[in-house]
Design an enzyme around this catalytic site. Structure first.
Site, PDB file in Angstrom:
ATOM      1  CB  SER A   7      72.849  61.869  26.475  1.00 42.75           C
ATOM      2  OG  SER A   7      72.797  63.169  26.421  1.00 42.75           O
ATOM      3  CG  HIS A  32      77.082  61.636  27.726  1.00 42.26           C
ATOM      4  ND1 HIS A  32      78.469  61.691  27.515  1.00 42.26           N
ATOM      5  CD2 HIS A  32      76.719  62.688  26.655  1.00 42.26           C
ATOM      6  CE1 HIS A  32      78.807  62.321  26.503  1.00 42.26           C
ATOM      7  NE2 HIS A  32      77.855  63.072  25.736  1.00 42.26           N
ATOM      8  CG  ASP A  34      75.571  65.948  25.419  1.00 47.49           C
ATOM      9  OD1 ASP A  34      76.724  65.734  25.365  1.00 47.49           O
ATOM     10  OD2 ASP A  34      74.524  65.275  25.765  1.00 47.49           O
ATOM     11  CG  MET A  36      75.703  71.581  23.537  1.00 49.07           C
ATOM     12  SD  MET A  36      74.077  71.020  22.759  1.00 49.07           S
ATOM     13  CE  MET A  36      74.365  69.392  22.657  1.00 49.07           C
ATOM     14  CG  HIS A  65      80.435  65.746  24.870  1.00 52.59           C
ATOM     15  ND1 HIS A  65      79.609  65.312  23.865  1.00 52.59           N
ATOM     16  CD2 HIS A  65      81.477  66.421  24.140  1.00 52.59           C
ATOM     17  CE1 HIS A  65      79.950  65.619  22.903  1.00 52.59           C
ATOM     18  NE2 HIS A  65      81.098  66.249  23.018  1.00 52.59           N
ATOM     19  CG  MET A  67      79.796  69.488  22.409  1.00 48.12           C
ATOM     20  SD  MET A  67      78.314  68.623  22.021  1.00 48.12           S
ATOM     21  CE  MET A  67      77.881  68.326  23.893  1.00 48.12           C
ATOM     22  CG  MET A 136      81.357  64.050  18.479  1.00 46.06           C
ATOM     23  SD  MET A 136      80.526  63.993  19.884  1.00 46.06           S
ATOM     24  CE  MET A 136      78.614  64.347  19.112  1.00 46.06           C
ATOM     25  N   GLY A 141      75.397  69.240  18.681  1.00 47.32           N
ATOM     26  CA  GLY A 141      74.599  70.187  19.041  1.00 47.32           C
ATOM     27  C   GLY A 141      73.291  69.806  19.446  1.00 47.32           C
ATOM     28  N   GLY A 144      69.041  63.028  19.178  1.00 44.63           N
ATOM     29  CA  GLY A 144      67.999  62.274  18.174  1.00 44.63           C
ATOM     30  C   GLY A 144      68.482  62.706  16.661  1.00 44.63           C
ATOM     31  CG  ASP A 174      77.997  61.721  22.321  1.00 48.22           C
ATOM     32  OD1 ASP A 174      76.790  61.394  22.429  1.00 48.22           O
ATOM     33  OD2 ASP A 174      78.111  62.665  22.803  1.00 48.22           O
ATOM     34  N   GLY A 175      76.216  59.770  19.603  1.00 50.90           N
ATOM     35  CA  GLY A 175      75.022  60.177  18.768  1.00 50.90           C
ATOM     36  C   GLY A 175      74.608  59.128  17.915  1.00 50.90           C
ATOM     37  N   GLY A 176      73.205  59.089  17.975  1.00 55.45           N
ATOM     38  CA  GLY A 176      72.523  58.204  17.210  1.00 55.45           C
ATOM     39  C   GLY A 176      72.936  56.657  17.465  1.00 55.45           C
ATOM     40  N   GLY A 196      70.996  58.959  24.284  1.00 56.60           N
ATOM     41  CA  GLY A 196      70.110  60.015  24.953  1.00 56.60           C
ATOM     42  C   GLY A 196      68.775  59.372  24.269  1.00 56.60           C
TER      43      GLY A 196
HETATM   44  C1  DX5 Z   1      75.222  65.496  20.810  1.00 55.97           C
HETATM   45  C2  DX5 Z   1      75.512  65.250  22.235  1.00 55.97           C
HETATM   46  C3  DX5 Z   1      75.051  63.611  22.439  1.00 55.97           C
HETATM   47  C4  DX5 Z   1      73.512  63.740  22.267  1.00 55.97           C
HETATM   48  C5  DX5 Z   1      73.281  62.172  21.896  1.00 55.97           C
HETATM   49  O1  DX5 Z   1      75.749  66.724  20.402  1.00 55.97           O
HETATM   50  O2  DX5 Z   1      76.871  65.235  22.275  1.00 55.97           O
HETATM   51  O3  DX5 Z   1      75.384  63.388  23.672  1.00 55.97           O
HETATM   52  O4  DX5 Z   1      72.925  63.535  23.751  1.00 55.97           O
HETATM   53  O5  DX5 Z   1      71.871  62.089  21.634  1.00 55.97           O
HETATM   54  P1  DX5 Z   1      71.241  60.875  20.887  1.00 55.97           P
HETATM   55  O6  DX5 Z   1      71.840  59.594  21.481  1.00 55.97           O
HETATM   56  O7  DX5 Z   1      69.837  61.075  21.030  1.00 55.97           O
HETATM   57  O8  DX5 Z   1      71.844  60.900  19.631  1.00 55.97           O
HETATM   58 ZN    ZN Z   2      77.828  64.029  24.220  1.00 59.14          ZN
END
Ligand code: DX5
Ligand code: ZN
Length: 222
Positions: A7, A32, A34, A36, A65, A67, A136, A141, A144, A174-176, A196
Site C-alpha cells: 500500500s 494498492h 487507498d 480517502m 481501494h 474509501m 478490512m 482510514g 500502521g 487489508d490492515g495490520g 503498508g
Molecule cells: C487503511 C488502508 C490500508 C492501509 C494499510 O485504511 O485501507 O490499505 O494502507 O496499512 P497497514 O498495512 O500499515 O496497516
Molecule cells: Zn486499503
C-alpha cells in the site's frame, strides 16, 4: 503463495516514483492505492492527479481501494486513471450490484470491501459477481494500525461462502498485516495480502515483500 499488494499510503510521497520503482522491481503482484475522502473515513489521502502519476511509473496492476461516499460517481474516472481492480465498500454503496456491474463494464475487476464489523453473510447475494472480497482487518482510514484478530474467522466464513456460491473471488486482507500474522492469514484462506507499514517502514522494503510472499513456506516465528 499469496499475492502481495504493497500500500503506497505508507510510501514517501516526496519520492513516490522511487518507491513505485522499488515495487516494480520487487516480487509484489499489485500496487494498492487507498483513496480517502474525509467523509466515509476520517482521513483524506490522494486523488486523481496522484493516481495518474502513479500509473505512469507503475509496471504492476493498480489495486484501487475506494474509501469514499458515492463511489459510483467516479467509476469512469478511475478507469481512465488506470485502475485494474476497483473495490468499493459495502457500507458506502446502497446499490452495490449496479455499481459493481458498472465497474466491470468499464473493463476493471470489481471488488467489494467489508469493514471489520460487517458480517460476511451480507455479501452472499453479490459474492458471485466480484473478483475480489477485501476484508478490512483494521478500521479504514490510516496505515500502521493494529490487526483485528476477529479477521481470521471472517476469512474462513468468506472462503466457505465463495465455495458455496461457486464464486471465483479472491480474498484480500487489508490492515495490520505483518511478517508474524501473514502465514496464519494465508492458512485461513487469504489469497492477497495488503501491506503498508510493514513494507515501507522496513530496512529493505523489497526484501520484506519477498518475505511476505514466501511466508507460508518459511513462517516467521514470533
Ligand atoms: C487503511 C488502508 C490500508 C492501509 C494499510 O485504511 O485501507 O490499505 O494502507 O496499512 P497497514 O498495512 O500499515 O496497516
Ligand atoms: Zn486499503
Amino acid at each position: 503463495m499469496p499475492m502481495i499488494a504493497p500500500s503506497i499510503l505508507s510510501a514517501d510521497f516526496g519520492n513516490l516514483a522511487r518507491d513505485i520503482e522499488m515495487i516494480n522491481r520487487s516480487e509484489a503482484d499489485w500496487i494498492h492505492c487507498d483513496i480517502m475522502d474525509g467523509r466515509f473515513v476520517p482521513n483524506i489521502s490522494f486523488g486523481f492527479p496522484v493516481l495518474h502519476a502513479v500509473k505512469k511509473v507503475a509496471k504492476k496492476p493498480l489495486d484501487v481501494h475506494l474509501m469514499i461516499l458515492e463511489p459510483e460517481k467516479y467509476i469512469d474516472e478511475f478507469a481512465k486513471a488506470g485502475a485494474a481492480v476497483l473495490s468499493v465498500h459495502l457500507e458506502a454503496s446502497p446499490h452495490l450490484h449496479r455499481t459493481l456491474t458498472a465497474i466491470r463494464q468499464k473493463g476493471m475487476s470489481p471488488g467489494v470491501v467489508l469493514n471489520p464489523h460487517a458480517s460476511v453473510s451480507l455479501i452472499e447475494n453479490i459474492v458471485a459477481d466480484v473478483d475480489v472480497v477485501l476484508l478490512m482487518s483494521v478500521n479504514p482510514g490510516y496505515g500502521g494500525q493494529k490487526f483485528i484478530e476477529n479477521t481470521y474467522g471472517k476469512i474462513r466464513d468468506c472462503k466457505n461462502l465463495i465455495l458455496a456460491k461457486n464464486s471465483t473471488a479472491k480474498i484480500e486482507i487489508d490492515g495490520g498485516v505483518d511478517l508474524h500474522n501473514a502465514a496464519a492469514l494465508v492458512e485461513a484462506g487469504a489469497d492477497i495480502l495488503v501491506a503498508g507499514n510493514t513494507v515501507f517502514s522496513s530496512q529493505n522494503p523489497a526484501e520484506t515483500i519477498s518475505l511476505l510472499k514466501s511466508v507460508k513456506k518459511n513462517p516467521v516465528v514470533a
